[in-house]
Design a protein around this motif. Structure first.
Motif, PDB file in Angstrom:
ATOM      1  N   ASN A  97       2.002  -0.943   6.169  1.00 31.86           N
ATOM      2  CA  ASN A  97       1.409  -2.245   5.866  1.00 31.86           C
ATOM      3  C   ASN A  97      -0.037  -2.301   6.335  1.00 31.86           C
ATOM      4  N   LYS A 111      11.340   0.166   6.877  1.00 35.56           N
ATOM      5  CA  LYS A 111      10.034   0.594   6.368  1.00 35.56           C
ATOM      6  C   LYS A 111       9.056   0.690   7.530  1.00 35.56           C
ATOM      7  N   LEU A 114       5.951  -0.173   9.490  1.00 33.97           N
ATOM      8  CA  LEU A 114       4.980  -1.249   9.652  1.00 33.97           C
ATOM      9  C   LEU A 114       3.551  -0.738   9.501  1.00 33.97           C
ATOM     10  N   SER A 138       9.877  -5.389   6.989  1.00 32.55           N
ATOM     11  CA  SER A 138       9.677  -3.953   7.188  1.00 32.55           C
ATOM     12  C   SER A 138      10.708  -3.397   8.163  1.00 32.55           C
TER      13      SER A 138
END
Length: 507
Positions: free
Chosen positions: A72, A67, A69, A62
């Motif tokens: 997630n 991206k 986290l 990530s």
């Protein structure tokens, strides 16, 4: 020659023994990791990427791919429920969005901030960073002593006296935006908000004029460098051991030293002025120094704590507010109906007044709703964590003691169970008559360790937004993304680049 062979034989034997000991130690560690798995594997959670590294590879991917986290965590919450486990090496952390657990743990002082995360915030690649300041202090008595020193500087009476500075610095931003509108150039709103919020915190907290909108300074870059470095330092256990990262780590450490050295100079200069009976600004720094002087048993470490809190206020006092303002403009740019309603309120309350009063802020009810809704979807400080020392039960699941529990306001704010159509920007969720969210909305944390500066931050945000709406129209550029960048705090990835025009009041 016999001596050589004898020495060689001893070397080989020593190597065999060391290898055996290392293998034995590794096997013992693996057994310990297996024990930890057995102890916590009754708690739901995503499959581990590997036996030893656990979920670390997912988080590292990530970070590497820019991206978020927290997405997630949101995905895992939707899949595994309101409490799930995360494994990294022999560490286990829990993530919970259960309101009852949030209330019990965050509202109590018996659950300290966890050592795993907050101890890493003490240093940044070996340089003292947040140290033992208000955000990071784990010992309750140490934290309480500092909070007692800081509280007077954030009282409502004192904050009322800051309205003049809020107005003055916001007006400088309006002047800058006026130049941008006149010259028909693009405005990076995040950058401009960062300049004005750093100007405000430097002035009202430390009596320093930075004037970042008209002059250059190393501070914004230093803050950004430290925050980005902090993400790698906290989330990637192996980052500092990679030789390729040494130049970057050196840059981060230099930025950290710049902030602390500057803070030490400002604090020393003010203390000398107070001791010499000079007139000094009635700002937060003066309040802190005078209150600290009245404390008994002030030590050299307490002086270091003062510097820790300089770093805390200088970064937290501007970064998160600037990000909130930028996210707010981003959302208003794609919700013209909300923007028009907000402009009408500002026109009704503020009209053509140059200065906004403290009483005016209380009348800007819809603006408060918009700012709260902004923090629901985009909590600029997206979570906090506590250490659970004793066994407890969360949502019917037995939680063994000795584990860190993470509370993500990003996850809670985007969960359908708590907020219908959570990705829809709807300020009416925070209408005064609407039911208040039950321990699922906490952008400033909750309980005794909630953010000391939250009223300061929201007063500043209101003044800046009200003046912006009073004087300008803004339109995000076509193709602007709505992606989020995680630099420890959350910020708009695009910078929210807009065209800006003077408002037309002739119609």
């Amino acid at each position: 020659m016999p001596v050589f062979f004898a020495l060689f034989s001893l070397f080989v034997k020593a190597l065999i023994i060391i290898t055996f000991l290392l293998v034995a130690a590794f096997l013992c560690y693996c057994l310990y990791v297996k024990y930890i798995h057995m102890k916590f594997d009754h708690i739901p959670g995503p499959p581990r990427d590997s036996f030893l590294l656990g979920h670390a590879p997912t988080f590292l991917r990530s970070i590497k791919n820019d991206k978020l986290l927290h997405d997630n965590l949101l995905e895992w919450t939707e899949t595994y429920g309101p409490v799930f486990r995360i494994n990294i090496l022999h560490y286990v952390s829990l993530c919970t969005s259960c309101p009852e657990a949030t209330k019990e743990i965050l509202m109590s002082s018996k659950y300290p901030k966890d050592k795993l995360v907050y101890k890493k915030l003490f240093y940044l690649f070996g340089e003292r960073f947040f140290g033992n300041g208000l955000v990071t202090a784990q010992d309750h008595e140490l934290w309480y002593k500092q909070r007692r020193i800081m509280d007077p500087a954030f009282s409502s009476l004192y904050l009322r006296g800051l309205m003049g500075t809020f107005n003055e610095r916001a007006d400088k931003l309006m002047d800058k935006l006026g130049d941008i509108a006149d010259n028909n150039v693009e405005a990076n709103m995040l950058h401009l908000f960062n300049c004005v919020t750093m100007d405000v915190i430097a002035k009202v907290a430390f009596g320093v004029d930075l004037d970042l909108l008209t002059s250059s300074s190393p501070f914004p870059k230093a803050v950004e460098t430290c925050l980005k470095g902090l993400v790698y330092y906290v989330r990637d256990f192996f980052f500092e051991f990679n030789p390729k990262n040494r130049p970057y780590i050196k840059e981060v450490k230099e930025a950290c030293r710049l902030l602390r050295t500057t803070g030490a100079q400002w604090i020393h200069k003010r203390k000398m002025a107070i001791q010499n009976g000079e007139d000094v600004p009635k700002d937060i720094l003066t309040m802190i120094i005078k209150t600290a002087a009245a404390e008994e048993n002030m030590t050299a470490e307490d002086e270091e704590f003062m510097l820790d809190n300089f770093i805390t206020f200088f970064i937290a006092g501007q970064e998160t507010t600037a990000n909130q303002l930028a996210f707010c403009v981003m959302e208003l740019g794609r919700h013209p109906e909300i923007l028009e309603k907000l402009k009408k309120e500002v026109d009704d309350v503020i009209g053509m007044k140059q200065d906004i009063s403290y009483d005016d802020l209380g009348k800007l009810i819809y603006l408060s709703q918009v700012l709260k809704e902004t923090l629901r979807i985009y909590p600029t400080a997206p979570g906090t964590s506590r250490y659970i020392m004793e066994d407890m039960v969360i949502d019917g699941i037995r939680i063994p003691g000795g584990v860190t529990c993470f509370f993500s306001s990003y996850v809670s704010g985007r969960t359908e169970k708590f907020f219908k159509d959570p990705l829809t920007f709807d300020p009416d969720r925070f209408h005064p008559d609407a039911p208040k969210p039950y321990y699922c909305y906490y952008p400033f944390a909750l309980g005794p360790r909630s953010c000391l500066g939250q009223n300061f931050a929201q007063m500043e945000a209101k003044v800046v937004m009200a003046k912006l709406l009073q004087r300008f129209d803004f339109t995000p550029l076509p193709g602007e993304t709505f992606d989020i960048l995680d630099t420890g705090t959350l910020r708009p990835k695009s910078g929210v680049v807009c065209t800006v025009q003077h408002r037309n009041y002739t119609n």
